[in-house]
Motif scaffolding. Structure first.
Motif, PDB file in Angstrom:
ATOM      1  N   THR A 157       1.902   3.388 -11.181  1.00  0.00           N
ATOM      2  CA  THR A 157       1.423   2.039 -10.922  1.00  0.00           C
ATOM      3  C   THR A 157       0.359   2.051  -9.832  1.00  0.00           C
ATOM      4  O   THR A 157       0.546   2.652  -8.779  1.00  0.00           O
ATOM      5  CB  THR A 157       2.581   1.122 -10.493  1.00  0.00           C
ATOM      6  OG1 THR A 157       3.602   1.151 -11.494  1.00  0.00           O
ATOM      7  CG2 THR A 157       2.108  -0.315 -10.329  1.00  0.00           C
ATOM      8  N   GLY A 158      -0.759   1.370 -10.070  1.00  0.00           N
ATOM      9  CA  GLY A 158      -1.857   1.331  -9.117  1.00  0.00           C
ATOM     10  C   GLY A 158      -1.644   0.319  -8.008  1.00  0.00           C
ATOM     11  O   GLY A 158      -0.636  -0.396  -7.967  1.00  0.00           O
ATOM     12  N   LEU A 159      -2.631   0.222  -7.120  1.00  0.00           N
ATOM     13  CA  LEU A 159      -2.499  -0.572  -5.901  1.00  0.00           C
ATOM     14  C   LEU A 159      -2.195  -2.040  -6.173  1.00  0.00           C
ATOM     15  O   LEU A 159      -1.234  -2.585  -5.636  1.00  0.00           O
ATOM     16  CB  LEU A 159      -3.764  -0.440  -5.052  1.00  0.00           C
ATOM     17  CG  LEU A 159      -3.821  -1.305  -3.790  1.00  0.00           C
ATOM     18  CD1 LEU A 159      -2.663  -0.977  -2.854  1.00  0.00           C
ATOM     19  CD2 LEU A 159      -5.156  -1.121  -3.073  1.00  0.00           C
ATOM     20  N   ASP A 160      -3.017  -2.696  -6.972  1.00  0.00           N
ATOM     21  CA  ASP A 160      -2.835  -4.132  -7.169  1.00  0.00           C
ATOM     22  C   ASP A 160      -1.495  -4.448  -7.825  1.00  0.00           C
ATOM     23  O   ASP A 160      -0.760  -5.336  -7.375  1.00  0.00           O
ATOM     24  CB  ASP A 160      -3.976  -4.703  -8.020  1.00  0.00           C
ATOM     25  CG  ASP A 160      -5.292  -4.739  -7.259  1.00  0.00           C
ATOM     26  OD1 ASP A 160      -5.246  -4.692  -6.014  1.00  0.00           O
ATOM     27  OD2 ASP A 160      -6.350  -4.805  -7.901  1.00  0.00           O
ATOM     28  N   ARG A 161      -1.164  -3.729  -8.892  1.00  0.00           N
ATOM     29  CA  ARG A 161       0.091  -3.998  -9.591  1.00  0.00           C
ATOM     30  C   ARG A 161       1.293  -3.634  -8.726  1.00  0.00           C
ATOM     31  O   ARG A 161       2.304  -4.334  -8.734  1.00  0.00           O
ATOM     32  CB  ARG A 161       0.133  -3.241 -10.912  1.00  0.00           C
ATOM     33  CG  ARG A 161      -0.850  -3.761 -11.955  1.00  0.00           C
ATOM     34  CD  ARG A 161      -0.766  -2.980 -13.237  1.00  0.00           C
ATOM     35  NE  ARG A 161       0.563  -3.079 -13.831  1.00  0.00           N
ATOM     36  CZ  ARG A 161       0.989  -2.311 -14.825  1.00  0.00           C
ATOM     37  NH1 ARG A 161       0.205  -1.368 -15.335  1.00  0.00           N
ATOM     38  NH2 ARG A 161       2.209  -2.465 -15.315  1.00  0.00           N
ATOM     39  N   SER A 220       1.414  -3.661  -5.414  1.00  0.00           N
ATOM     40  CA  SER A 220       1.515  -4.660  -4.357  1.00  0.00           C
ATOM     41  C   SER A 220       2.117  -5.952  -4.874  1.00  0.00           C
ATOM     42  O   SER A 220       2.978  -6.564  -4.227  1.00  0.00           O
ATOM     43  CB  SER A 220       0.130  -4.939  -3.757  1.00  0.00           C
ATOM     44  OG  SER A 220      -0.388  -3.782  -3.142  1.00  0.00           O
ATOM     45  N   ASP A 221       1.686  -6.386  -6.046  1.00  0.00           N
ATOM     46  CA  ASP A 221       2.229  -7.609  -6.631  1.00  0.00           C
ATOM     47  C   ASP A 221       3.712  -7.457  -6.940  1.00  0.00           C
ATOM     48  O   ASP A 221       4.518  -8.361  -6.694  1.00  0.00           O
ATOM     49  CB  ASP A 221       1.465  -7.976  -7.902  1.00  0.00           C
ATOM     50  CG  ASP A 221       0.071  -8.497  -7.611  1.00  0.00           C
ATOM     51  OD1 ASP A 221      -0.183  -8.877  -6.449  1.00  0.00           O
ATOM     52  OD2 ASP A 221      -0.760  -8.517  -8.535  1.00  0.00           O
ATOM     53  N   ALA A 222       4.083  -6.307  -7.493  1.00  0.00           N
ATOM     54  CA  ALA A 222       5.484  -6.079  -7.835  1.00  0.00           C
ATOM     55  C   ALA A 222       6.351  -6.043  -6.583  1.00  0.00           C
ATOM     56  O   ALA A 222       7.460  -6.599  -6.560  1.00  0.00           O
ATOM     57  CB  ALA A 222       5.626  -4.778  -8.624  1.00  0.00           C
ATOM     58  N   TRP A 223       5.844  -5.396  -5.523  1.00  0.00           N
ATOM     59  CA  TRP A 223       6.648  -5.273  -4.302  1.00  0.00           C
ATOM     60  C   TRP A 223       6.795  -6.609  -3.596  1.00  0.00           C
ATOM     61  O   TRP A 223       7.786  -6.849  -2.899  1.00  0.00           O
ATOM     62  CB  TRP A 223       6.049  -4.237  -3.369  1.00  0.00           C
ATOM     63  CG  TRP A 223       7.063  -3.729  -2.391  1.00  0.00           C
ATOM     64  CD1 TRP A 223       7.134  -3.977  -1.055  1.00  0.00           C
ATOM     65  CD2 TRP A 223       8.189  -2.896  -2.698  1.00  0.00           C
ATOM     66  NE1 TRP A 223       8.236  -3.353  -0.510  1.00  0.00           N
ATOM     67  CE2 TRP A 223       8.899  -2.680  -1.497  1.00  0.00           C
ATOM     68  CE3 TRP A 223       8.662  -2.311  -3.880  1.00  0.00           C
ATOM     69  CZ2 TRP A 223      10.061  -1.906  -1.441  1.00  0.00           C
ATOM     70  CZ3 TRP A 223       9.807  -1.542  -3.829  1.00  0.00           C
ATOM     71  CH2 TRP A 223      10.494  -1.354  -2.619  1.00  0.00           C
ATOM     72  N   ALA A 224       5.838  -7.498  -3.771  1.00  0.00           N
ATOM     73  CA  ALA A 224       5.920  -8.819  -3.159  1.00  0.00           C
ATOM     74  C   ALA A 224       7.071  -9.644  -3.735  1.00  0.00           C
ATOM     75  O   ALA A 224       7.457 -10.658  -3.158  1.00  0.00           O
ATOM     76  CB  ALA A 224       4.602  -9.569  -3.347  1.00  0.00           C
ATOM     77  N   GLU A 225       7.633  -9.204  -4.853  1.00  0.00           N
ATOM     78  CA  GLU A 225       8.796  -9.895  -5.423  1.00  0.00           C
ATOM     79  C   GLU A 225      10.044  -9.692  -4.567  1.00  0.00           C
ATOM     80  O   GLU A 225      11.002 -10.470  -4.661  1.00  0.00           O
ATOM     81  CB  GLU A 225       9.067  -9.378  -6.846  1.00  0.00           C
ATOM     82  CG  GLU A 225       7.953  -9.664  -7.843  1.00  0.00           C
ATOM     83  CD  GLU A 225       7.847 -11.146  -8.159  1.00  0.00           C
ATOM     84  OE1 GLU A 225       8.898 -11.796  -8.235  1.00  0.00           O
ATOM     85  OE2 GLU A 225       6.709 -11.639  -8.321  1.00  0.00           O
ATOM     86  N   THR A 246       0.825  -1.203   0.000  1.00  0.00           N
ATOM     87  CA  THR A 246       0.000   0.000   0.000  1.00  0.00           C
ATOM     88  C   THR A 246       0.863   1.259   0.000  1.00  0.00           C
ATOM     89  O   THR A 246       0.569   2.239  -0.698  1.00  0.00           O
ATOM     90  CB  THR A 246      -0.931   0.012   1.216  1.00  0.00           C
ATOM     91  OG1 THR A 246      -1.773  -1.143   1.171  1.00  0.00           O
ATOM     92  CG2 THR A 246      -1.798   1.264   1.237  1.00  0.00           C
ATOM     93  N   ALA A 247       1.946   1.244   0.781  1.00  0.00           N
ATOM     94  CA  ALA A 247       2.845   2.403   0.829  1.00  0.00           C
ATOM     95  C   ALA A 247       3.496   2.636  -0.530  1.00  0.00           C
ATOM     96  O   ALA A 247       3.610   3.776  -1.001  1.00  0.00           O
ATOM     97  CB  ALA A 247       3.909   2.194   1.897  1.00  0.00           C
ATOM     98  N   VAL A 248       3.931   1.549  -1.178  1.00  0.00           N
ATOM     99  CA  VAL A 248       4.538   1.679  -2.504  1.00  0.00           C
ATOM    100  C   VAL A 248       3.523   2.239  -3.495  1.00  0.00           C
ATOM    101  O   VAL A 248       3.826   3.132  -4.295  1.00  0.00           O
ATOM    102  CB  VAL A 248       5.080   0.319  -2.986  1.00  0.00           C
ATOM    103  CG1 VAL A 248       5.517   0.396  -4.443  1.00  0.00           C
ATOM    104  CG2 VAL A 248       6.240  -0.126  -2.112  1.00  0.00           C
ATOM    105  N   ALA A 249       2.289   1.729  -3.437  1.00  0.00           N
ATOM    106  CA  ALA A 249       1.248   2.204  -4.345  1.00  0.00           C
ATOM    107  C   ALA A 249       0.939   3.679  -4.121  1.00  0.00           C
ATOM    108  O   ALA A 249       0.612   4.404  -5.060  1.00  0.00           O
ATOM    109  CB  ALA A 249      -0.012   1.363  -4.167  1.00  0.00           C
ATOM    110  N   GLU A 250       1.024   4.133  -2.868  1.00  0.00           N
ATOM    111  CA  GLU A 250       0.807   5.558  -2.592  1.00  0.00           C
ATOM    112  C   GLU A 250       1.878   6.401  -3.268  1.00  0.00           C
ATOM    113  O   GLU A 250       1.571   7.428  -3.874  1.00  0.00           O
ATOM    114  CB  GLU A 250       0.814   5.806  -1.092  1.00  0.00           C
ATOM    115  CG  GLU A 250       0.571   7.260  -0.707  1.00  0.00           C
ATOM    116  CD  GLU A 250       0.480   7.462   0.789  1.00  0.00           C
ATOM    117  OE1 GLU A 250       1.163   8.365   1.294  1.00  0.00           O
ATOM    118  OE2 GLU A 250      -0.246   6.703   1.445  1.00  0.00           O
TER     119      GLU A 250
END
Length: 215
Positions: A74-78, A80-85, A25-29
């Motif tokens: 980049t939006g929230l879902d993308r 979040s998925d990218a940061w999970a890497e 969420t922080a990254v998406a912000e």
């Protein structure tokens, strides 16, 4: 110890869902709201860097070479998925794109903000580091312009504790840890107008130079 290159790769599948929360969420912000790209960064514990290099010149304060940047927009879902890497990575912001940084001692920065508010001067986002530095976000180009601006204002030979960060450098974004020393925090958090169009360096440089000189 935080993680190693191999450790991150092993953790990806199991940690993906867990890290879609606060970190994603922080990254998406940063990417979606403020328009700043976020780069996964190393972290440090007890002086050792998670990049795995025993002689790392900047433990916990540099991008991870193998990790991909999460682009601005980049939006929230993308996001979040990218940061999970890269679970556990620090959030780094590339300087020189949407903003440059003017950095001073934290006490001087706090005094400067008070003076700016009294004088009605604009200020963009301001972060403070656990090393006691205040980082003022200003319009891109400040790093290249700083010597000339200080010369014109008569501060070029004052020995100021003031430096500019520009293209090719990264700063640690709140609330990530900096080099194992503690989290970076917002002294003035970003707003929609100040994140998109931070002030020109010349508008606050006189105040920053003055308080640095007094300090």
């Amino acid at each position: 110890m935080g993680f190693t290159i191999g450790g991150i790769r092993d953790m990806r599948s199991g940690a993906r869902r867990r890290h879609r929360g606060a970190a994603g969420t922080a990254v998406a912000e940063y990417t979606g709201l403020w328009g700043w790209a976020v780069t996964p960064g190393a972290r440090a514990e007890a002086g050792s860097c998670s990049c795995g290099e025993t002689a790392c010149p900047a433990p916990g304060a540099h991008p991870l070479g193998f990790a991909r940047e999460v682009p601005a927009g980049t939006g929230l879902d993308r996001a979040s998925d990218a940061w999970a890497e890269t679970p556990g990575a620090a959030m780094l912001l590339a300087v020189g794109r949407a903003f440059d940084v003017l950095e001073v001692a934290e006490q001087a920065g706090r005094h400067a903000l008070v003076r700016m508010e009294r004088m009605g001067l604009p200020s963009g986002p301001v972060a403070v580091t656990p090393t006691g530095r205040a980082q003022f976000f200003v319009a891109p180009g400040a790093a290249a312009e700083l010597p000339e601006l200080l010369y014109r204002m008569g501060w070029d030979d004052a020995g100021l504790d003031l430096r500019a960060l520009g293209p090719g450098t990264y700063i640690t974004a709140p609330p990530s840890d900096l080099g194992g020393l503690g989290p970076v925090r917002w002294l003035r958090p970003p707003l929609l107008d100040t994140a998109a169009t931070p002030p020109q360096a010349r508008l606050l440089l006189g105040t920053l130079a003055y308080v640095c000189h007094r300090s």
